[in-house]
Scaffold this active site. Structure first.
Site, mmCIF file in Angstrom:
data_model
loop_
_atom_site.group_PDB
_atom_site.id
_atom_site.type_symbol
_atom_site.label_atom_id
_atom_site.label_comp_id
_atom_site.label_asym_id
_atom_site.label_seq_id
_atom_site.Cartn_x
_atom_site.Cartn_y
_atom_site.Cartn_z
ATOM 1 N N ALA A 1 41.565 38.533 32.552
ATOM 2 C CA ALA A 1 40.569 39.401 33.191
ATOM 3 C C ALA A 1 39.515 39.712 32.132
ATOM 4 O O ALA A 1 39.787 39.618 30.932
ATOM 5 C CB ALA A 1 41.242 40.674 33.668
ATOM 6 N N GLU B 1 48.259 34.511 35.563
ATOM 7 C CA GLU B 1 48.534 35.064 36.896
ATOM 8 C C GLU B 1 47.834 34.272 37.998
ATOM 9 O O GLU B 1 48.387 34.067 39.080
ATOM 10 C CB GLU B 1 48.117 36.550 36.925
ATOM 11 C CG GLU B 1 49.037 37.396 36.044
ATOM 12 C CD GLU B 1 48.526 38.808 35.835
ATOM 13 O OE1 GLU B 1 47.410 38.969 35.305
ATOM 14 O OE2 GLU B 1 49.237 39.757 36.203
ATOM 15 N N GLU C 1 48.783 41.369 27.796
ATOM 16 C CA GLU C 1 48.322 42.710 28.166
ATOM 17 C C GLU C 1 48.930 43.828 27.322
ATOM 18 O O GLU C 1 48.225 44.759 26.933
ATOM 19 C CB GLU C 1 48.608 42.985 29.658
ATOM 20 C CG GLU C 1 47.705 42.226 30.607
ATOM 21 C CD GLU C 1 48.222 40.845 30.992
ATOM 22 O OE1 GLU C 1 49.140 40.340 30.315
ATOM 23 O OE2 GLU C 1 47.717 40.279 31.959
#
Ligand code: CO8
Length: 260
Positions: A66, A114, A134
């Site tokens: 992300a 993901e 993360e």
């Protein structure tokens, strides 16, 4: 439709979607998540597309996660919304009628792993790198990693990946079943197209109902899953491809599936 962060190409029955944000190694910002959602909506309605290849444009990266710059500014409510936007996209890929193959050409970190997990099949180039970094950023996986990774590789291996933030190379990803195959980097796209062409040559309704039964079955008990399989098995007997496919076998002739 024109896309700013994506390239959409068509080759016979294959759609090739390339994520294209070179300045951020194809990281997923909300604009890219929205465009991916649009492109999959477009593809779902396109009867000429039987298989989708999803990859990153460029030599280096599939998706480097992300977008950390965008994410770092979010408040808790916005972060939850950003996570939900990611979930909607991943679920949309899982529910897309056509199979989606992740062609992992480089970094697939965080949201990149993901995204690959939401695809039906993953193949990788030998330079691919996977991981869920993360917890090294004060975060946790938020686009389905805590849910899909244990289902695919088992909770012990998934926990190690999610708790350590370690990076896995392509061979290690292959060893634990995260990817189906690893190819030399320069051969990856040819191999992806060849796999996609093979799937595209099979009965489209058979492939699509298999995909749907696999996903439905993963979330229910086996007896309910068998009931769903029987229902779609019955459904396929109303198709021309079923009649012609079986007839061609018995007559020892060839039949090209039409998707009807
Ligand atoms: N987001 C934003 N920008 C990025 C990202 C990213 N994920 N990854 C790389 N970039 C940018 C870099 O900032 C750099 O920009 P600039 O040139 O302006 O400095 C450019 O891309 C090139 O990157 P590097 O110079 O770092 O390239 P290297 O070859 O040295 O390193 C790496 C490549 C190892 C991939 C490195 O860039 C890296 O570690 N990137 C971050 C990987 C990462 O941690 N990803 C996980 C992000 S978190 C996440 O995905 C959470 C998902 C769930 C969200 C839930 C929502 C609430």
């Amino acid at each position: 439709m024109a896309y700013e962060n994506l390239i959409l190409e068509h080759q016979d029955y294959i759609a090739i979607v390339k994520i294209n944000r070179p300045k951020a190694l194809n990281a997923l910002n909300s604009a890219t998540l929205q465009e991916l959602s649009q492109v999959f909506t477009e593809i779902a309605q396109d009867k000429n597309v039987r298989v989708v290849l999803l990859t990153g444009n460029g030599e280096k990266s599939f998706v480097a996660g992300a977008d950390i710059a965008e994410m770092s500014k979010l408040n808790p409510m916005q972060a939850q919304k950003f996570s939900q936007l990611g979930h909607r996209l991943m679920n949309q890929i899982e529910n897309l009628p056509q199979p989606v193959i992740a062609v992992v050409n480089g970094f697939a970190l965080g949201g990149g792993t993901e995204l690959a997990l939401a695809c039906d099949i993953r193949i990788a180039g030998e330079k691919a790198k996977f991981g869920q970094p993360e917890v090294g950023l004060g975060l946790l996986a938020g686009f389905g990693g805590t849910q899909r990774l244990p289902r695919l590789v088992g909770s012990g291996r998934a926990s190690e990946i999610l708790f350590t933030a370690d990076t896995l190379d392509a061979q290690e990803a292959y060893r634990i079943g995260l990817v189906n195959r690893v190819y030399p980097q320069e051969d990856l796209m040819n191999q992806a197209v060849s796999l996609a062409n093979k799937i595209a040559s099979r009965a489209p309704m058979g492939v699509q109902l298999s995909k749907s039964a696999i996903h439905v079955g993963q979330n229910i008990d086996i007896v309910s899953g068998q009931a769903y399989e029987s229902a779609v098995f019955g459904e396929i007997f109303s198709s021309e491809d079923q009649k012609e496919g079986c007839r061609a076998f018995l007559e020892k002739s060839k039949y090209e599936y039409k998707g009807v």
